[in-house]
Design a protein around this motif. Structure first.
Motif, PDB file in Angstrom:
ATOM      1  N   ALA A 159      -6.357 -71.250 -36.872  1.00 62.46           N
ATOM      2  CA  ALA A 159      -6.242 -69.669 -37.184  1.00 62.46           C
ATOM      3  C   ALA A 159      -6.310 -69.745 -38.499  1.00 62.46           C
ATOM      4  CB  ALA A 159      -4.993 -69.273 -36.665  1.00 62.46           C
ATOM      5  N   ALA A 160      -5.824 -70.714 -39.547  1.00 65.17           N
ATOM      6  CA  ALA A 160      -6.020 -70.779 -40.724  1.00 65.17           C
ATOM      7  C   ALA A 160      -7.232 -70.918 -41.276  1.00 65.17           C
ATOM      8  CB  ALA A 160      -4.953 -71.944 -41.301  1.00 65.17           C
ATOM      9  N   LEU A 161      -8.174 -71.798 -40.676  1.00 66.31           N
ATOM     10  CA  LEU A 161      -9.631 -71.793 -41.124  1.00 66.31           C
ATOM     11  C   LEU A 161     -10.324 -70.541 -41.030  1.00 66.31           C
ATOM     12  CD1 LEU A 161     -10.089 -75.484 -40.017  1.00 66.31           C
ATOM     13  CD2 LEU A 161     -10.098 -74.778 -42.337  1.00 66.31           C
ATOM     14  N   ASP A 162     -10.153 -69.897 -39.829  1.00 66.68           N
ATOM     15  CA  ASP A 162     -10.626 -68.604 -39.506  1.00 66.68           C
ATOM     16  C   ASP A 162     -10.302 -67.583 -40.664  1.00 66.68           C
ATOM     17  OD1 ASP A 162     -11.930 -69.760 -37.140  1.00 66.68           O
ATOM     18  OD2 ASP A 162     -10.312 -68.767 -35.907  1.00 66.68           O
ATOM     19  N   GLU A 163      -9.283 -67.649 -40.914  1.00 65.74           N
ATOM     20  CA  GLU A 163      -8.768 -66.618 -42.243  1.00 65.74           C
ATOM     21  C   GLU A 163      -9.484 -66.910 -43.525  1.00 65.74           C
ATOM     22  OE1 GLU A 163      -7.412 -63.723 -44.319  1.00 65.74           O
ATOM     23  OE2 GLU A 163      -7.217 -63.898 -42.238  1.00 65.74           O
ATOM     24  N   GLY A 164      -9.518 -68.499 -43.766  1.00 66.47           N
ATOM     25  CA  GLY A 164     -10.045 -68.839 -44.901  1.00 66.47           C
ATOM     26  C   GLY A 164      -9.126 -69.104 -45.818  1.00 66.47           C
ATOM     27  N   VAL A 165      -9.020 -70.672 -46.322  1.00 71.48           N
ATOM     28  CA  VAL A 165      -7.664 -70.753 -47.516  1.00 71.48           C
ATOM     29  C   VAL A 165      -8.514 -71.733 -48.515  1.00 71.48           C
ATOM     30  CG1 VAL A 165      -6.121 -71.093 -45.653  1.00 71.48           C
ATOM     31  CG2 VAL A 165      -7.460 -73.340 -46.065  1.00 71.48           C
ATOM     32  N   PHE A 166      -7.570 -72.073 -49.357  1.00 70.60           N
ATOM     33  CA  PHE A 166      -8.073 -72.928 -50.480  1.00 70.60           C
ATOM     34  C   PHE A 166      -8.533 -74.373 -50.044  1.00 70.60           C
ATOM     35  CE2 PHE A 166      -7.092 -75.491 -54.350  1.00 70.60           C
ATOM     36  CZ  PHE A 166      -8.199 -75.249 -55.205  1.00 70.60           C
ATOM     37  N   ASP A 221      -0.053 -64.572 -58.839  1.00 69.54           N
ATOM     38  CA  ASP A 221      -1.364 -64.902 -59.177  1.00 69.54           C
ATOM     39  C   ASP A 221      -1.977 -66.036 -59.810  1.00 69.54           C
ATOM     40  OD1 ASP A 221      -4.077 -64.315 -59.363  1.00 69.54           O
ATOM     41  OD2 ASP A 221      -3.703 -62.701 -60.940  1.00 69.54           O
ATOM     42  N   GLY A 222      -2.760 -66.663 -59.349  1.00 69.01           N
ATOM     43  CA  GLY A 222      -3.149 -68.173 -59.743  1.00 69.01           C
ATOM     44  C   GLY A 222      -2.281 -69.482 -59.422  1.00 69.01           C
ATOM     45  N   GLY A 223      -1.240 -69.083 -58.773  1.00 69.69           N
ATOM     46  CA  GLY A 223      -0.297 -69.976 -58.254  1.00 69.69           C
ATOM     47  C   GLY A 223      -0.904 -70.917 -56.898  1.00 69.69           C
ATOM     48  N   LYS A 283      -4.179 -64.769 -50.407  1.00 60.78           N
ATOM     49  CA  LYS A 283      -5.500 -64.376 -50.736  1.00 60.78           C
ATOM     50  C   LYS A 283      -5.292 -62.942 -51.434  1.00 60.78           C
ATOM     51  CE  LYS A 283      -8.508 -65.104 -47.882  1.00 60.78           C
ATOM     52  NZ  LYS A 283      -9.290 -65.127 -46.477  1.00 60.78           N
ATOM     53  N   GLN A 284      -4.517 -62.154 -50.842  1.00 63.09           N
ATOM     54  CA  GLN A 284      -4.383 -60.622 -51.641  1.00 63.09           C
ATOM     55  C   GLN A 284      -3.563 -60.882 -52.963  1.00 63.09           C
ATOM     56  OE1 GLN A 284      -2.152 -58.698 -48.357  1.00 63.09           O
ATOM     57  NE2 GLN A 284      -3.890 -58.324 -47.228  1.00 63.09           N
TER      58      GLN A 284
END
Length: 321
Positions: free
Chosen positions: A175-182, A131-133, A158-159
């Motif tokens: 695919a990564a952008l469809d999922e959503g990333v930092f 978490d936070g990493g 994300k989880q």
């Protein structure tokens, strides 16, 4: 400092050498020869350690060539954690033509993965998240691994409350952008392939980055522009960091150095503006090294100061991630 994990699914044993002239149908006598453990995420972890940070590098390895690779990496990186596979680790060759200064890069195919192997890799990633990493997924996917693998990794991150950073291309990036990333770090060619836009003007580039932000694909987009530096976009706006002028010897590892420096500063809770300048400095510093040699910390720090780092006149947002 937040923990950093990198993932390299298709690493390569990098072989670099030089020859006076590259010609066909002749046996070419090369000088010397250098062997380095390469691959996106591994290189990111190696540079982070060179810059005074720490990173855990998850990397696939197998076969006789994998034994050589493992030995080289473990001698250099404390946080190396192998993911065993049945196939053999691939190789790549970097040849410099001394008479012209041209650089030729040859990359062999990697091993084909079985489903049980890539599902096992997902389990290893999940175990390493915090978490936070930060989790950096960088490099190509080997044969047999589905295009949405990076998206699956992003979902796990994300989880777990982990910030996922992706340096990929093609279907994997989409695919990564469809999922959503930092954060994502495309270059101009990769962003052209993704958007279909020419991206020849700054307005087109900014519009493409804003489109990714608006769609929720990534919270931060870092577009590397080679000798022109990089363009950064977040909810705070878009800003450009020019690259310091350097005499380029090799482009190998420039993108990985950029990502390493960017993530290292963000993990230290520095502002995006400072992290961006540090990233551009590291990318430029990598150009000063020959062959597959990674950037030197002293070059990064010197070029960082040249880009306005650690002074009182800073451009770009001062938001913390």
């Amino acid at each position: 400092m937040q923990p950093i994990v990198t993932l390299t699914m298709n690493p390569a044993l990098d072989v670099s050498t030089s020859v006076d002239e590259v010609v066909s149908k002749h046996k070419l006598r090369c000088s010397g020869g250098r062997f380095d453990p390469g691959g996106g995420g591994v290189n990111v972890a190696r540079v982070i350690e060179r810059l005074g940070g720490e990173a855990t590098a998850l990397y696939a390895v197998g076969g006789p060539m994998g034994d050589v690779y493992r030995g080289l990496l473990e001698a250099e990186l404390d946080g190396a954690q192998p993911i065993e596979i049945e196939g053999s680790t691939r190789q790549s060759f970097n040849v410099t033509e001394d008479s012209t200064g041209k650089e030729y890069r040859f990359v062999l195919e990697g091993p084909e993965w079985q489903e049980k192997e890539w599902r096992g890799a997902l389990d290893r990633v999940e175990e390493a998240l915090s978490d936070g990493g930060y989790l950096v997924v960088s490099g190509s996917l080997p044969e047999g691994v589905p295009d949405d693998f990076t998206a699956r990794v992003a979902r796990l991150a994300k989880q777990a409350g982990t910030r996922c950073v992706v340096d990929a291309s093609g279907a994997s990036l989409e695919a990564a952008l469809d999922e959503g990333v930092f954060l994502v770090k495309p270059n101009k060619q990769e962003l052209r392939q993704l958007t279909g836009a020419d991206l020849d003007s700054r307005e087109e580039q900014e519009a493409a980055l804003q489109k990714i932000l608006d769609a929720g694909g990534s919270e931060i987009v870092a577009l590397s522009l080679g000798g022109e530096g990089a363009l950064f976009a977040s909810s705070e706006g878009v800003f450009h960091v020019p690259s310091p002028e350097v005499e380029a010897r090799s482009a190998v590892g420039a993108g990985d150095s950029f990502v390493a420096a960017l993530v290292l500063r963000l993990a230290a809770e520095e502002s995006l503006g400072d992290a961006a300048r540090y990233a551009v400095a590291a990318g430029a510093a990598a150009l000063l090294s020959e062959g597959t040699v990674m950037c030197r910390a002293e070059d990064v720090e010197r070029l960082f100061r040249e880009t306005g780092g650690e002074d009182n006149d800073r451009s770009g947002p001062d938001d913390r991630p």
